[in-house]
Design a protein around this motif. Structure first.
Motif, PDB file in Angstrom:
ATOM      1  N   GLU A 276      51.273  34.988  54.979  1.00 23.75           N
ATOM      2  CA  GLU A 276      50.075  35.793  54.702  1.00 23.75           C
ATOM      3  C   GLU A 276      50.405  37.266  54.919  1.00 23.75           C
ATOM      4  O   GLU A 276      49.673  38.005  55.598  1.00 23.75           O
ATOM      5  CB  GLU A 276      48.905  35.382  55.618  1.00 23.75           C
ATOM      6  CG  GLU A 276      48.629  33.901  55.696  1.00 23.75           C
ATOM      7  CD  GLU A 276      47.864  33.355  54.491  1.00 23.75           C
ATOM      8  OE1 GLU A 276      47.478  34.159  53.615  1.00 23.75           O
ATOM      9  OE2 GLU A 276      47.690  32.134  54.420  1.00 23.75           O
ATOM     10  N   SER A 308      52.511  33.894  50.516  1.00 24.47           N
ATOM     11  CA  SER A 308      51.056  34.119  50.502  1.00 24.47           C
ATOM     12  C   SER A 308      50.488  33.579  49.190  1.00 24.47           C
ATOM     13  O   SER A 308      51.221  33.358  48.230  1.00 24.47           O
ATOM     14  CB  SER A 308      50.732  35.607  50.618  1.00 24.47           C
ATOM     15  OG  SER A 308      49.327  35.780  50.692  1.00 24.47           O
ATOM     16  N   ARG A 428      42.032  33.089  56.406  1.00 23.51           N
ATOM     17  CA  ARG A 428      43.409  32.872  55.963  1.00 23.51           C
ATOM     18  C   ARG A 428      44.033  31.619  56.558  1.00 23.51           C
ATOM     19  O   ARG A 428      43.989  31.406  57.773  1.00 23.51           O
ATOM     20  CB  ARG A 428      44.268  34.053  56.401  1.00 23.51           C
ATOM     21  CG  ARG A 428      43.896  35.325  55.708  1.00 23.51           C
ATOM     22  CD  ARG A 428      44.686  35.463  54.436  1.00 23.51           C
ATOM     23  NE  ARG A 428      44.330  36.676  53.717  1.00 23.51           N
ATOM     24  CZ  ARG A 428      45.122  37.262  52.842  1.00 23.51           C
ATOM     25  NH1 ARG A 428      46.308  36.765  52.591  1.00 23.51           N
ATOM     26  NH2 ARG A 428      44.731  38.322  52.192  1.00 23.51           N
ATOM     27  N   HIS A 452      41.027  33.644  49.511  1.00 21.73           N
ATOM     28  CA  HIS A 452      41.405  32.920  50.721  1.00 21.73           C
ATOM     29  C   HIS A 452      40.223  32.191  51.351  1.00 21.73           C
ATOM     30  O   HIS A 452      40.362  31.055  51.798  1.00 21.73           O
ATOM     31  CB  HIS A 452      42.059  33.868  51.732  1.00 21.73           C
ATOM     32  CG  HIS A 452      43.436  34.275  51.300  1.00 21.73           C
ATOM     33  ND1 HIS A 452      44.552  33.498  51.533  1.00 21.73           N
ATOM     34  CD2 HIS A 452      43.878  35.339  50.595  1.00 21.73           C
ATOM     35  CE1 HIS A 452      45.613  34.095  51.006  1.00 21.73           C
ATOM     36  NE2 HIS A 452      45.233  35.212  50.434  1.00 21.73           N
TER      37      HIS A 452
END
Ligand SMILES: Nc1ncnc2c1ncn2[C@@H]1O[C@H](COP(=O)(O)OP(=O)(O)OP(=O)(O)O)[C@@H](O)[C@H]1O
Length: 632
Positions: A276, A308, A428, A452
């Motif tokens: 991330e 990510s 996240r 997300h």
């Protein structure tokens, strides 16, 4: 929708008719709720059906063969009963064997076609077994496409949509590399060893989750991990580092502190992972991340991986700085228009801030399929406030003490409560079983947050629903829609009567489960009630069901702001309207000042020929009477 024709006197009669139909009907809701059953599920069911019928066909062919054989056999053995029995036994045994063979064939057929079978990768037996025990026999695409690249020592940028298994995409090849791969020989062993792997993540909860994956799979190959994040005591973390660990996972701030205190040495590092990465840098960790990455003296000896679901352009700059020029990129989203999860149903619903706490329980009732729900708010205060208003929910945000954050998340994971109200701290990476519904209280500031947050559902091939609320007066969804590529389904608030119906179904199930032993105790009262109420048995039972479902009355709800006991009115001008103040001016001409100020959510219609607004249910008559007197 009741409408007020402003200039067209011909419509007066129709307006009067409309007066009798004040209650807002919302056929859309019913239709949409039904439609929500994901077509993908249907496809899967169809697939299943095809498979089943194939199986049936195979089975019936075998059965036919068997029937033919047993018929011939029974002719031979018929005179002796015992033999018939024996023969039958043999036949059953064969049938069982055939059935098993059939099932195995089917299984093998499917398996041998699967190029991503775990056994096809250089994954050690112990890890393979562990994966199998977790139900993983095949790698997901992002894992399959990056495994060899990572194991063979190349730096990598990996991108796949949320819930597609990016964590194992780096965990598995790193573990293999340390135990059987190129890095094995130079890896440090023994007491006090410095870590070989450093994984940086933006939030404490995510760090813990990734740590758990390293623990589970690392343990079986003799690798130890340690999780370092803020809000937890330093001492225990220091002790672990002193003993020596192979893999360190943590948030940048705390890792930097440990480096500065001399608790972590990065001289033996073989891997560094930025999970991330965009969020870490966005959260203001950029200096910490740069400092940490810069501590590695000879970067050419370290492999760097960056993962990510979202990789804004500015992150690519970081990748260019910290990853080798020979790096590879595996991007499963790429230039595809749709950036968010494709297994999630994305819905938007107009709702004013004041109506949120009334509306959300109904959205949960209609869309959560009795699973978990995560509600995202923009601020910590509104998360706490909303959690206070929603019975059975808890808040999670950065101002809550770390120990409490962990208790809350564990409680949510274990099903102690089913609704979590959180800020982006939970947006996240968090992978929580059976999260069926995401509610975003307003459109987030950036598209990455939308992607997300909505990706906390619909994970690992499952489906889910993401509902985003927006106040038409204050916010727009077009930016999120454009940048995420999501084609939102627009719905209006579930109408109380629809919600009541689904609650009634639940209540009926509960009543059906009540033991018959209660009947004698309640029968005479029931009979008395039936006689005195003047209602039919059905009507009376309906009332009892309503009460069991928690209803004493059913309130109406407006389409525009979703406020209870409010009705949306449409004012038709018959000519273009350019400003809201014009509408206010018109209303003031036929209504008392205080009534004009009580209207909510005043918005011009898309064609610019009218305006919509909400009024209290009790005031609808006043508004309609006002407009008629205006025409007279
Ligand atoms: N090969 C696999 N087969 C089945 N399930 C898997 C496989 N790989 C991962 N999973 C499961 O898929 C879920 C999602 O994985 P993970 O959290 O790594 O997704 P992600 O891509 O990192 O998502 P996000 O972008 O939201 O962080 C987890 O529950 C994980 O255990």
């Amino acid at each position: 929708m009741p409408s007020l024709a402003l200039s067209d006197h011909k419509h007066k009669k129709e307006d009067k008719k409309m007066k009798n139909k004040l209650a807002l009907k919302n056929p859309e809701t019913d239709k949409k709720v039904k439609k929500l059953k994901d077509p993908k599920v249907k496809e899967d069911e169809n697939d299943l059906e095809v498979k089943k019928s194939k199986k049936k066909r195979k089975a019936s062919e075998l059965q036919l063969e068997e029937d033919e054989r047993s018929e011939t056999s029974s002719e031979i053995v018929q005179p002796v009963d015992v033999k018939v029995k024996v023969k039958v036994k043999v036949t059953e045994k064969k049938k069982k064997k055939n059935k098993e063979k059939l099932e195995k064939d089917d299984e093998d057929e499917g398996k041998s076609e699967d190029p991503n079978l775990v056994s096809r990768f250089r994954i050690s037996e112990a890890v393979r077994k562990k994966l199998k025990s977790k139900g993983i026999e095949s790698l997901f695409p992002i894992q399959a496409l990056t495994f060899d690249v990572i194991l063979d020592g190349t730096d990598l940028v990996g991108r796949a949509r949320t819930g597609q298994g990016k964590t194992l995409a780096f965990v598995l090849p790193i573990l293999e590399s340390l135990t059987n791969g190129t890095v094995k020989a130079s890896r440090k062993n023994g007491y006090g060893r410095a870590p070989s792997v450093l994984v940086l993540l933006p939030t404490r909860e995510l760090a813990k989750q990734v740590f758990e994956d390293f623990e589970v799979y690392g343990e079986v190959v003799g690798l130890t991990s340690c999780c370092l994040y803020g809000g937890a005591p330093y001492h225990t973390q220091e002790m672990k580092m002193k003993k020596g660990v192979d893999i360190v996972i943590g948030t940048p701030g705390r890792i930097k502190d440990h480096i500065e205190r001399g608790n972590i040495h990065l001289g033996s590092l073989k891997f560094r992972v930025l999970d991330e990465a965009d969020e870490m840098l966005r959260m203001g960790f950029v200096d910490d991340v740069e400092l940490i990455l810069g501590k590695v003296k000879d970067a050419s000896k370290v492999q760097t991986l960056l993962f990510s679901a979202t990789l804004p352009d500015w992150v690519k700059g970081i990748a260019a700085r910290f990853l080798k020029t020979s790096k590879k990129t595996v991007d499963l989203v790429g230039k595809e228009k749709m950036k968010a999860s494709t297994s999630v149903k994305h819905i938007v619903l107009p709702c004013s801030k004041s109506a949120r706490s009334q509306l959300i329980p109904d959205i949960i009732r209609c869309y959560s399929s009795s699973g978990r729900t995560i509600i995202f708010t923009e601020t910590k205060d509104s998360a706490s406030e909303l959690a206070g208003l929603l019975p059975g929910s808890r808040a999670l945000h950065g101002d809550i003490q770390q120990a409490q954050r962990e208790v809350t998340l564990n409680g949510f994971r274990s099903g102690k409560f089913m609704t979590l109200v959180a800020t982006n701290v939970a947006a996240r990476g968090l992978d929580i079983n059976d999260v069926q519904l995401i509610i975003q209280c307003e459109p987030p500031r950036d598209v990455e947050a939308y992607i997300h947050r909505s990706g906390r559902t619909g994970r690992a091939g499952n489906t889910g629903v993401a509902v985003m609320l927006y106040d038409p007066k204050r916010s727009s969804i077009s930016k999120i829609e454009r940048e995420s590529g999501v084609k939102f389904e627009h719905i209006s608030a579930p109408q109380p009567v629809d919600v009541a119906k689904s609650a009634g179904v639940e209540a009926a199930k509960i009543i059906a489960e009540v033991s018959d032993s209660v009947i004698p105790a309640f029968k005479s009262i029931a009979q008395e009630l039936l006689e005195t109420s003047g209602l039919s048995a059905e009507d009376l039972l309906a009332k009892a069901l309503a009460k069991a479902a928690g209803y004493s009355e059913i309130k109406s709800r407006s389409l525009l702001t979703s406020m209870e006991n409010h009705v949306t009115l449409l004012l038709e001008a018959g000519k273009p309207i350019y400003t809201l103040s014009f509408v206010f001016g018109v209303l003031k001409r036929f209504l008392p000042e205080e009534k004009v100020h009580s209207v909510q959510g005043l918005t011009l219609t898309a064609d610019g020929m009218g305006a919509v607004f909400d009024v209290a249910e009790d005031d609808v008559g006043t508004f309609l009477a006002g407009i008629f007197s205006f025409h007279d």
